[in-house]
Design a protein around this motif. Sequence first.
Motif, PDB file in Angstrom:
ATOM      1  N   ALA A  14       0.844  -1.193   0.000  1.00  0.00           N
ATOM      2  CA  ALA A  14       0.000   0.000   0.000  1.00  0.00           C
ATOM      3  C   ALA A  14       0.885   1.251   0.000  1.00  0.00           C
ATOM      4  O   ALA A  14       1.887   1.308   0.708  1.00  0.00           O
ATOM      5  N   GLY A  15       0.489   2.216  -0.827  1.00  0.00           N
ATOM      6  CA  GLY A  15       1.293   3.420  -0.984  1.00  0.00           C
ATOM      7  C   GLY A  15       2.270   3.346  -2.131  1.00  0.00           C
ATOM      8  O   GLY A  15       2.864   4.365  -2.513  1.00  0.00           O
ATOM      9  N   GLY A  16       2.448   2.166  -2.695  1.00  0.00           N
ATOM     10  CA  GLY A  16       3.382   1.971  -3.786  1.00  0.00           C
ATOM     11  C   GLY A  16       2.806   2.338  -5.136  1.00  0.00           C
ATOM     12  O   GLY A  16       1.683   2.853  -5.235  1.00  0.00           O
ATOM     13  N   SER A  17       3.578   2.052  -6.179  1.00  0.00           N
ATOM     14  CA  SER A  17       3.206   2.430  -7.539  1.00  0.00           C
ATOM     15  C   SER A  17       3.416   1.269  -8.500  1.00  0.00           C
ATOM     16  O   SER A  17       4.272   0.404  -8.279  1.00  0.00           O
ATOM     17  N   LEU A  18       2.638   1.288  -9.565  1.00  0.00           N
ATOM     18  CA  LEU A  18       2.798   0.365 -10.673  1.00  0.00           C
ATOM     19  C   LEU A  18       2.484   1.105 -11.961  1.00  0.00           C
ATOM     20  O   LEU A  18       1.734   2.091 -11.950  1.00  0.00           O
ATOM     21  N   ARG A  19       3.026   0.602 -13.069  1.00  0.00           N
ATOM     22  CA  ARG A  19       2.687   1.165 -14.372  1.00  0.00           C
ATOM     23  C   ARG A  19       2.190   0.039 -15.258  1.00  0.00           C
ATOM     24  O   ARG A  19       2.920  -0.929 -15.511  1.00  0.00           O
ATOM     25  N   LEU A  20       0.966   0.195 -15.732  1.00  0.00           N
ATOM     26  CA  LEU A  20       0.378  -0.780 -16.643  1.00  0.00           C
ATOM     27  C   LEU A  20       0.552  -0.309 -18.082  1.00  0.00           C
ATOM     28  O   LEU A  20       0.521   0.890 -18.362  1.00  0.00           O
ATOM     29  N   SER A  21       0.709  -1.279 -18.970  1.00  0.00           N
ATOM     30  CA  SER A  21       0.838  -0.986 -20.390  1.00  0.00           C
ATOM     31  C   SER A  21      -0.103  -1.894 -21.167  1.00  0.00           C
ATOM     32  O   SER A  21      -0.321  -3.044 -20.796  1.00  0.00           O
ATOM     33  N   CYS A  22      -0.656  -1.366 -22.241  1.00  0.00           N
ATOM     34  CA  CYS A  22      -1.516  -2.157 -23.122  1.00  0.00           C
ATOM     35  C   CYS A  22      -1.118  -1.848 -24.555  1.00  0.00           C
ATOM     36  O   CYS A  22      -1.144  -0.686 -24.971  1.00  0.00           O
ATOM     37  N   ALA A  63     -12.736   7.296  -7.919  1.00  0.00           N
ATOM     38  CA  ALA A  63     -11.933   6.533  -6.957  1.00  0.00           C
ATOM     39  C   ALA A  63     -10.438   6.612  -7.241  1.00  0.00           C
ATOM     40  O   ALA A  63      -9.624   6.358  -6.346  1.00  0.00           O
ATOM     41  N   VAL A  64     -10.076   6.948  -8.482  1.00  0.00           N
ATOM     42  CA  VAL A  64      -8.649   6.951  -8.829  1.00  0.00           C
ATOM     43  C   VAL A  64      -8.148   8.337  -9.225  1.00  0.00           C
ATOM     44  O   VAL A  64      -6.943   8.513  -9.456  1.00  0.00           O
ATOM     45  N   LYS A  65      -9.038   9.308  -9.310  1.00  0.00           N
ATOM     46  CA  LYS A  65      -8.648  10.648  -9.739  1.00  0.00           C
ATOM     47  C   LYS A  65      -7.580  11.209  -8.808  1.00  0.00           C
ATOM     48  O   LYS A  65      -7.704  11.141  -7.588  1.00  0.00           O
ATOM     49  N   GLY A  66      -6.521  11.728  -9.399  1.00  0.00           N
ATOM     50  CA  GLY A  66      -5.433  12.279  -8.599  1.00  0.00           C
ATOM     51  C   GLY A  66      -4.351  11.270  -8.257  1.00  0.00           C
ATOM     52  O   GLY A  66      -3.259  11.639  -7.828  1.00  0.00           O
ATOM     53  N   ARG A  67      -4.645   9.985  -8.444  1.00  0.00           N
ATOM     54  CA  ARG A  67      -3.659   8.942  -8.144  1.00  0.00           C
ATOM     55  C   ARG A  67      -3.195   8.210  -9.405  1.00  0.00           C
ATOM     56  O   ARG A  67      -2.048   7.786  -9.488  1.00  0.00           O
ATOM     57  N   PHE A  68      -4.097   8.041 -10.367  1.00  0.00           N
ATOM     58  CA  PHE A  68      -3.789   7.340 -11.610  1.00  0.00           C
ATOM     59  C   PHE A  68      -3.698   8.350 -12.747  1.00  0.00           C
ATOM     60  O   PHE A  68      -4.439   9.335 -12.780  1.00  0.00           O
ATOM     61  N   THR A  69      -2.797   8.069 -13.688  1.00  0.00           N
ATOM     62  CA  THR A  69      -2.664   8.908 -14.882  1.00  0.00           C
ATOM     63  C   THR A  69      -2.593   8.021 -16.114  1.00  0.00           C
ATOM     64  O   THR A  69      -1.724   7.150 -16.197  1.00  0.00           O
ATOM     65  N   ILE A  70      -3.506   8.258 -17.046  1.00  0.00           N
ATOM     66  CA  ILE A  70      -3.525   7.505 -18.295  1.00  0.00           C
ATOM     67  C   ILE A  70      -2.856   8.339 -19.377  1.00  0.00           C
ATOM     68  O   ILE A  70      -2.968   9.571 -19.379  1.00  0.00           O
ATOM     69  N   SER A  71      -2.174   7.681 -20.297  1.00  0.00           N
ATOM     70  CA  SER A  71      -1.503   8.423 -21.368  1.00  0.00           C
ATOM     71  C   SER A  71      -1.322   7.534 -22.590  1.00  0.00           C
ATOM     72  O   SER A  71      -1.343   6.308 -22.499  1.00  0.00           O
ATOM     73  N   ARG A  72      -1.154   8.189 -23.731  1.00  0.00           N
ATOM     74  CA  ARG A  72      -0.839   7.480 -24.972  1.00  0.00           C
ATOM     75  C   ARG A  72      -0.153   8.475 -25.895  1.00  0.00           C
ATOM     76  O   ARG A  72      -0.426   9.676 -25.834  1.00  0.00           O
ATOM     77  N   ASP A  73       0.707   7.984 -26.746  1.00  0.00           N
ATOM     78  CA  ASP A  73       1.314   8.833 -27.755  1.00  0.00           C
ATOM     79  C   ASP A  73       0.277   9.037 -28.861  1.00  0.00           C
ATOM     80  O   ASP A  73      -0.399   8.105 -29.261  1.00  0.00           O
ATOM     81  N   LYS A  74       0.193  10.259 -29.361  1.00  0.00           N
ATOM     82  CA  LYS A  74      -0.779  10.576 -30.410  1.00  0.00           C
ATOM     83  C   LYS A  74      -0.559   9.658 -31.603  1.00  0.00           C
ATOM     84  O   LYS A  74       0.548   9.537 -32.124  1.00  0.00           O
ATOM     85  N   VAL A  79      -1.347   2.236 -24.737  1.00  0.00           N
ATOM     86  CA  VAL A  79      -1.815   3.106 -23.669  1.00  0.00           C
ATOM     87  C   VAL A  79      -1.142   2.680 -22.370  1.00  0.00           C
ATOM     88  O   VAL A  79      -0.949   1.490 -22.117  1.00  0.00           O
ATOM     89  N   LEU A  80      -0.742   3.673 -21.583  1.00  0.00           N
ATOM     90  CA  LEU A  80      -0.102   3.442 -20.302  1.00  0.00           C
ATOM     91  C   LEU A  80      -0.991   3.967 -19.183  1.00  0.00           C
ATOM     92  O   LEU A  80      -1.815   4.863 -19.415  1.00  0.00           O
ATOM     93  N   MET A  81      -0.806   3.428 -18.000  1.00  0.00           N
ATOM     94  CA  MET A  81      -1.479   3.978 -16.842  1.00  0.00           C
ATOM     95  C   MET A  81      -0.537   3.893 -15.641  1.00  0.00           C
ATOM     96  O   MET A  81      -0.171   2.793 -15.217  1.00  0.00           O
ATOM     97  N   GLU A  82      -0.148   5.058 -15.165  1.00  0.00           N
ATOM     98  CA  GLU A  82       0.666   5.166 -13.963  1.00  0.00           C
ATOM     99  C   GLU A  82      -0.280   5.142 -12.760  1.00  0.00           C
ATOM    100  O   GLU A  82      -1.221   5.945 -12.690  1.00  0.00           O
ATOM    101  N   MET A  83       0.000   4.245 -11.831  1.00  0.00           N
ATOM    102  CA  MET A  83      -0.856   4.121 -10.646  1.00  0.00           C
ATOM    103  C   MET A  83      -0.004   4.398  -9.417  1.00  0.00           C
ATOM    104  O   MET A  83       0.950   3.651  -9.138  1.00  0.00           O
ATOM    105  N   ASN A  84      -0.320   5.469  -8.721  1.00  0.00           N
ATOM    106  CA  ASN A  84       0.423   5.873  -7.533  1.00  0.00           C
ATOM    107  C   ASN A  84      -0.476   5.801  -6.308  1.00  0.00           C
ATOM    108  O   ASN A  84      -1.703   5.742  -6.416  1.00  0.00           O
ATOM    109  N   SER A  85       0.157   5.837  -5.151  1.00  0.00           N
ATOM    110  CA  SER A  85      -0.570   5.799  -3.873  1.00  0.00           C
ATOM    111  C   SER A  85      -1.594   4.667  -3.866  1.00  0.00           C
ATOM    112  O   SER A  85      -2.758   4.865  -3.499  1.00  0.00           O
TER     113      SER A  85
END
Length: 122
Positions: A14-22, A63-74, A79-85
């Motif tokens: 708990a409190g850690g981070s992961l990065r998901l990729s698709c 539930a994830v706003k402010g902790r998760f960030t989704i991104s993709r190159d144009k 698509v990536l998703m950084e998951m913090n806290s």
Amino acid sequence: QVELVESGGGTVQAGGSLRLSCEASGRSFSHYAMGWFRRSPGKEREFVAVVGGDNGKEYYADAVKGRFTISRDKGASTVLMEMNSLEPEDTAVYYCGVGAIPVRQASLYDYWGRGTQVTVAS
């Protein structure tokens, strides 16, 4: 043949981070929305985040706003998703989905990956 492959799941404290990729293959998805959903044991699949294909706009579940960030190159089909806290409540199988528009309803997505397990230990 269209294929979506998720990676990056695992076990974290708990409190850690992961990065998901698709990564999506089999056709171009540059104009499609790409999003993440999750399903916990005994629960329905729920929306987490999505990014539009044309406008690149991002939408998040409260539930994830402010902790998760989704991104993709144009123009990219990744698509990536950084998951913090991360919290124990974030434990679930996370699925990548592709659809025509960036919406929260899973039924409107056309393609899905097999999922990747995220476990957050307390």
